[in-house]
Design an enzyme around this catalytic site. Structure first.
Site, PDB file in Angstrom:
ATOM      1  N   ARG A  42      -9.327   1.503   9.062  1.00 51.70           N
ATOM      2  CA  ARG A  42      -8.926   0.142   9.416  1.00 51.70           C
ATOM      3  C   ARG A  42      -9.989  -0.570  10.245  1.00 51.70           C
ATOM      4  O   ARG A  42      -9.794  -1.734  10.594  1.00 51.70           O
ATOM      5  CB  ARG A  42      -7.633   0.181  10.225  1.00 51.70           C
ATOM      6  CG  ARG A  42      -6.362  -0.087   9.413  1.00 51.70           C
ATOM      7  CD  ARG A  42      -5.210   0.076  10.377  1.00 51.70           C
ATOM      8  NE  ARG A  42      -3.996  -0.611  10.035  1.00 51.70           N
ATOM      9  CZ  ARG A  42      -2.955  -0.058   9.419  1.00 51.70           C
ATOM     10  NH1 ARG A  42      -3.025   1.158   8.969  1.00 51.70           N
ATOM     11  NH2 ARG A  42      -1.853  -0.754   9.242  1.00 51.70           N
ATOM     12  N   LYS A  95       0.820  -1.218   0.000  1.00 46.81           N
ATOM     13  CA  LYS A  95       0.000   0.000   0.000  1.00 46.81           C
ATOM     14  C   LYS A  95       0.855   1.271   0.000  1.00 46.81           C
ATOM     15  O   LYS A  95       0.604   2.180  -0.771  1.00 46.81           O
ATOM     16  CB  LYS A  95      -0.897   0.060   1.245  1.00 46.81           C
ATOM     17  CG  LYS A  95      -2.117  -0.801   1.201  1.00 46.81           C
ATOM     18  CD  LYS A  95      -3.075  -0.457   2.341  1.00 46.81           C
ATOM     19  CE  LYS A  95      -2.460  -0.527   3.724  1.00 46.81           C
ATOM     20  NZ  LYS A  95      -1.982  -1.864   4.114  1.00 46.81           N
ATOM     21  N   ARG A 120      -0.273  -8.054  13.819  1.00 49.88           N
ATOM     22  CA  ARG A 120      -0.856  -7.117  12.848  1.00 49.88           C
ATOM     23  C   ARG A 120      -1.706  -7.860  11.824  1.00 49.88           C
ATOM     24  O   ARG A 120      -2.737  -7.378  11.384  1.00 49.88           O
ATOM     25  CB  ARG A 120       0.253  -6.303  12.171  1.00 49.88           C
ATOM     26  CG  ARG A 120       0.598  -5.079  13.013  1.00 49.88           C
ATOM     27  CD  ARG A 120       1.961  -4.528  12.738  1.00 49.88           C
ATOM     28  NE  ARG A 120       2.196  -4.166  11.368  1.00 49.88           N
ATOM     29  CZ  ARG A 120       3.394  -4.200  10.796  1.00 49.88           C
ATOM     30  NH1 ARG A 120       4.443  -4.598  11.478  1.00 49.88           N
ATOM     31  NH2 ARG A 120       3.535  -3.850   9.550  1.00 49.88           N
ATOM     32  N   ARG A 171      11.886  -0.804  11.036  1.00 45.89           N
ATOM     33  CA  ARG A 171      10.733  -0.354  11.820  1.00 45.89           C
ATOM     34  C   ARG A 171      10.600  -1.197  13.077  1.00 45.89           C
ATOM     35  O   ARG A 171      10.701  -2.409  13.024  1.00 45.89           O
ATOM     36  CB  ARG A 171       9.450  -0.477  10.984  1.00 45.89           C
ATOM     37  CG  ARG A 171       9.135   0.761  10.205  1.00 45.89           C
ATOM     38  CD  ARG A 171       7.969   0.554   9.286  1.00 45.89           C
ATOM     39  NE  ARG A 171       6.773   0.045   9.955  1.00 45.89           N
ATOM     40  CZ  ARG A 171       5.555   0.097   9.400  1.00 45.89           C
ATOM     41  NH1 ARG A 171       5.402   0.632   8.202  1.00 45.89           N
ATOM     42  NH2 ARG A 171       4.521  -0.392  10.026  1.00 45.89           N
ATOM     43  N   ARG A 204      11.179  -6.319   4.831  1.00 49.34           N
ATOM     44  CA  ARG A 204      11.120  -4.875   5.070  1.00 49.34           C
ATOM     45  C   ARG A 204      11.760  -4.535   6.409  1.00 49.34           C
ATOM     46  O   ARG A 204      12.407  -3.494   6.554  1.00 49.34           O
ATOM     47  CB  ARG A 204       9.667  -4.388   5.051  1.00 49.34           C
ATOM     48  CG  ARG A 204       9.555  -2.888   5.211  1.00 49.34           C
ATOM     49  CD  ARG A 204       8.155  -2.392   5.001  1.00 49.34           C
ATOM     50  NE  ARG A 204       7.330  -2.585   6.180  1.00 49.34           N
ATOM     51  CZ  ARG A 204       6.012  -2.380   6.228  1.00 49.34           C
ATOM     52  NH1 ARG A 204       5.381  -2.003   5.140  1.00 49.34           N
ATOM     53  NH2 ARG A 204       5.333  -2.561   7.325  1.00 49.34           N
TER      54      ARG A 204
HETATM   55  P1  AMP Z   1       1.192   1.181   8.871  1.00 52.08           P
HETATM   56  O1  AMP Z   1       2.322   2.118   8.652  1.00 52.08           O
HETATM   57  O2  AMP Z   1      -0.027   1.515   8.035  1.00 52.08           O
HETATM   58  O3  AMP Z   1       1.595  -0.264   8.727  1.00 52.08           O
HETATM   59  O4  AMP Z   1       0.705   1.368  10.386  1.00 52.08           O
HETATM   60  C1  AMP Z   1       1.568   1.054  11.462  1.00 52.08           C
HETATM   61  C2  AMP Z   1       0.776   0.976  12.758  1.00 52.08           C
HETATM   62  O5  AMP Z   1       0.157   2.247  13.037  1.00 52.08           O
HETATM   63  C3  AMP Z   1      -0.375  -0.020  12.768  1.00 52.08           C
HETATM   64  O6  AMP Z   1       0.045  -1.336  13.057  1.00 52.08           O
HETATM   65  C4  AMP Z   1      -1.257   0.556  13.878  1.00 52.08           C
HETATM   66  O7  AMP Z   1      -0.731   0.284  15.160  1.00 52.08           O
HETATM   67  C5  AMP Z   1      -1.119   2.060  13.650  1.00 52.08           C
HETATM   68  N1  AMP Z   1      -2.143   2.536  12.702  1.00 52.08           N
HETATM   69  C6  AMP Z   1      -1.961   2.976  11.426  1.00 52.08           C
HETATM   70  N2  AMP Z   1      -3.109   3.335  10.866  1.00 52.08           N
HETATM   71  C7  AMP Z   1      -4.082   3.107  11.793  1.00 52.08           C
HETATM   72  C8  AMP Z   1      -5.497   3.262  11.808  1.00 52.08           C
HETATM   73  N3  AMP Z   1      -6.173   3.687  10.726  1.00 52.08           N
HETATM   74  N4  AMP Z   1      -6.148   2.932  12.950  1.00 52.08           N
HETATM   75  C9  AMP Z   1      -5.504   2.502  14.044  1.00 52.08           C
HETATM   76  N5  AMP Z   1      -4.173   2.312  14.086  1.00 52.08           N
HETATM   77  C10 AMP Z   1      -3.452   2.613  12.986  1.00 52.08           C
END
Ligand code: AMP
Length: 189
Positions: free
Chosen positions: A89, A14, A145, A134, A128
């Protein structure tokens, strides 16, 4: 105005695809994960709170997340729309987004779903982790996740399918090919 919601499991690509679309369409990418990480780098209260969830692979609470997105969408660079990456989400976030866009007299145009099968995803996330470092890319958090994705986020696929907004793109192709498919889908919307 074009509001695009990119869907896909963790590791589906994404973020990469949102950045490519951002360049080609001239619409800003809004990644809630990146907004949380930026907040944490600046040591804001929001960032510190978010980090406690992120490191466990849990979702940050809806009210906090929606308030952050509301603020971001109100900024002038989003006037012509944006590419949402990692939001919504949960079903509650999806309902909140519909309401928020209605306030701007707008709505979601299309929800491209980058489809990739389960075992390819974990492999990609582990790779990654080696490249980006990260803190939430360790095996235990990755597995959580995935669980959170299937329990809380995957139901959104049906939510958007029912609304006639979901369009599937095969994510198990080279980055350029996925990008071209996505570009067609977005242009057709
Ligand atoms: P990402 O970079 O999209 O993989 O997001 C990393 C982490 O940020 C996720 O595992 C969640 O802990 C938090 N996060 C990101 N977007 C959301 C969202 N829309 N709602 C809740 N937590 C989020």
């Amino acid at each position: 105005m074009k509001y695009i919601v990119l869907m896909g499991a963790p590791g589906a690509g994404k973020g990469t695809q949102a950045k490519l679309l951002e360049k080609r369409l001239g619409l800003p990418q809004i990644s809630t994960g990146e907004l949380f990480r930026q907040n944490f780098s600046k040591q804001t209260e929001l960032g510190k709170l978010a980090k406690t969830y992120i490191d466990k692979g849990e979702l940050v609470p809806d009210d906090v997340t929606v308030a952050m997105v509301r603020e971001r969408l109100s900024q002038s660079d989003c006037a012509n729309g944006c590419i949402l990456d990692g939001f919504p989400r949960t079903l509650a976030q999806a309902a909140a987004l519909d309401k928020l866009l209605a306030e701007f007299n707008s709505q979601i145009n299309v929800v491209p779903y980058i489809r990739v099968d389960g075992d390819v995803l974990v492999d990609r996330l582990v790779k990654r982790a080696e490249i980006e470092g990260r803190t939430d890319d360790n095996l235990e958090t990755i597995q959580n996740r995935m669980r959170v994705y299937f329990e809380q986020t995957a139901p959104l696929l049906d939510y958007y399918r029912t609304k006639g907004l979901l369009v599937e793109v095969d994510g198990d192709q080279p980055i350029e090919a996925v990008h071209n498919d996505l570009y067609q889908v977005v242009n057709a919307a």
